[in-house]
Design a protein around this motif. Sequence first.
Motif, PDB file in Angstrom:
ATOM      1  N   LEU A 124      24.342  25.698  25.914  1.00  0.00           N
ATOM      2  CA  LEU A 124      23.156  24.852  26.044  1.00  0.00           C
ATOM      3  C   LEU A 124      23.220  24.042  27.338  1.00  0.00           C
ATOM      4  O   LEU A 124      22.240  23.998  28.110  1.00  0.00           O
TER       5      LEU A 124
ATOM      6  N   THR B 177      17.338  27.369  25.840  1.00  0.00           N
ATOM      7  CA  THR B 177      17.682  25.996  25.471  1.00  0.00           C
ATOM      8  C   THR B 177      16.984  25.591  24.187  1.00  0.00           C
ATOM      9  O   THR B 177      17.571  24.943  23.310  1.00  0.00           O
TER      10      THR B 177
ATOM     11  N   CYS C 160      18.916  24.559  20.854  1.00  0.00           N
ATOM     12  CA  CYS C 160      18.662  23.251  20.247  1.00  0.00           C
ATOM     13  C   CYS C 160      18.272  23.392  18.788  1.00  0.00           C
ATOM     14  O   CYS C 160      18.682  22.595  17.932  1.00  0.00           O
TER      15      CYS C 160
ATOM     16  N   CYS D 174      19.439  19.922  17.544  1.00  0.00           N
ATOM     17  CA  CYS D 174      19.340  18.829  18.509  1.00  0.00           C
ATOM     18  C   CYS D 174      17.865  18.556  18.759  1.00  0.00           C
ATOM     19  O   CYS D 174      17.179  19.349  19.418  1.00  0.00           O
TER      20      CYS D 174
ATOM     21  N   ARG E  31      16.822  16.162  23.603  1.00  0.00           N
ATOM     22  CA  ARG E  31      17.673  16.630  24.682  1.00  0.00           C
ATOM     23  C   ARG E  31      17.048  16.238  26.009  1.00  0.00           C
ATOM     24  O   ARG E  31      15.820  16.102  26.138  1.00  0.00           O
TER      25      ARG E  31
END
Length: 689
Positions: free
Chosen positions: A482, A545, A549, A554, A557
């Motif tokens: 990532l 990404t 995520c 996540c 970010r």
Amino acid sequence: MEATTILPILKKKLAFLSGGKDRRSGLILTIPLSSDQTSMEELSATLDYLLSIPSEKCKARGFTVIVDGRKSQWNTVKTVVLMLQNVIPPEVSLVCVVKPDEFWDKKVTHFCFWKEKDRLGFEVILVSANKLTRYIEPCQLTDDFGGSLDYDHIDWLNKRLVFEKFTKESTSLLDELSIINDADKSSSVDKDKSADCALLPSFDPETVLQTGPAWCPMEEELLAQPQVMKLLDSLREQYTRYQELCRQRNKRTQLDEIHAKVMQVVTWLQGPGSELLKTQQTIGDSMRSAQALQQKHEEIESQHSEWFAVYVELNQQIAALLSTGEEEEVAELKALQQQLSDVCYRQAAQLESRQNVLQAAQGFHTTTQELSQQLDGLLGMLCADVAPADGASIQQNLKLLEEKLQTVEAGLASLRQKGALLLEQMCSQPSWPLEETESPTTEQQDSVQHIQSVMEDMQLRKQRCEDMVDVRRLKMLQMVQLFKCEEDALQAVEWLGELLDALLKTHVRLGDDSQETRTMLDKHRKFVDVAQSTYDYGRQLLQATVVLCQSLRCTTRSSGDTLPRLNRVWKQFSVSAEERQQRLELALNFHTAAERVLQQERVEAESLDEVDSLGKTLLDRLTMPVIFPDGSEQFFGSPGDTAAAAEGVRERLLLVEERRLQLQEARLTQSFYGAFPSFLLVSFLHQQS
């Protein structure tokens, strides 16, 4: 009679044996009379004592008596001479009366002793001191009579006292030694009875023998009675027997003491010592308990060390006795030595085995504790949230995680090794004697189960941590990917921005001719392709990404603003590239039309107008800025660069204008000189050119 009974009388020196001898080798008895009144009783006692000293052999050679009357009265001398017949032995043949010079009446004295000669039994002569050597050699006379013989009465008396003391003690010691030796001989018939060790002589035999008189030829005749030498021989013989008796007694006593000490050591080792070891069978369940057991074992070892020290001492004593003992004693000693050695070595083996077990247990518990702490540390690291700032920190955390896992694996391998060693030590402990052999105790079985349970538990904990490490490793690798995607996406934005900056600042020139412009147009298309690839790469990274995520859950970010930045830069680049391409295409059309006009001989006015229109349009385009979607504006290059590009276009327009003028003049000339011959017209034109 002993000298001590009449010691005060003997010190008066009423008579003495000087050691001198007459010509017949008979002893000389001297009676020194003084001016004081002499006690006949004391003199008689002195003579009786002195005459009891010589041996019978010495008495057989006779005596010569010297009566020193130089300091005494005649009546006293006469009384002493008459008394001699009652006290001296018949071997006395001559009595020499030493007279004072010209004092006594020779006639009276001579007649008196001559008349009494037959009754007295010995001859009496009156002689002066200087005439005494007629009868006795000067070397046999003391200095009182002018002789050279040394005589010290006090020294002689002291020697006599020592001699009599020696004789008395020797006789008593001989009797005592005979009794002791005979008593031991009678008791030796019954071997179960030991001799009475309390029978000890009243005197030390060594002291008595060492304090005996130092004999010399002269003193031998005066001091040594016939039984003395025999007494000494008997004393030495009895003392030798007594020494052998004491040696046998001491040896028997040593054997009894050694036997008692051996049985004492054996009894303790087989009894309390063995019980102490049998009660210590556990290995503990932790490092602290194992250390407590080790301390208890050291106390037991300390107790055993005292008995082992006794064993070493006994072994040395037995070895010393074996070299001098008799056959029966040697057999007994070897049996005791073997019994003692067997018990001590067996007990020492038990102590050593227990020590090895405790050391292995401490190593096992120590490794268990260390491994448990390592697993706790690894588990704590796995349970903590991973929120690193960048990929480098994730890589570092991942490396640390792998190192901790390797440490745990090494610790578990060490635990298995030490557990196997501990089980081996426990199983290889020496057994107790057959009559005491028992099956493994409950404590030993519990210890074995505890060891196996600990190793299984550590294996399970390690397996759970490995599973968690696999999950954490995957997560951390995804986070690394990532961060890598985010970094690469940002790099793509930077690259695209750099391409845009290069496009606006350096891509200004339009080319001096169609060929150069065409080349620049091809390069521009490739430049746009590179930018397109960079934009597409950034888009793909940002899409990855988003997926990562979502996988890592996540929600927030830093890459959230990267996509708008990428799109914004790309749009600016697209607008700028489109403008640049349109300018190049317009320039290409302009140069192509201009070159065609300039190269053709016959040009239509429409073509010239087209070139002029394209040139003006291109110049107008160069002065216009690029308008971005957000409304901002940006010019290509610097004003100087724009002016240089416009100057090239203007020069080409001037050439086209000259071409226009040339064509116009040619038409006018042709119409004016239409009637002239052609050669004249050519000559005219040549001159004009």
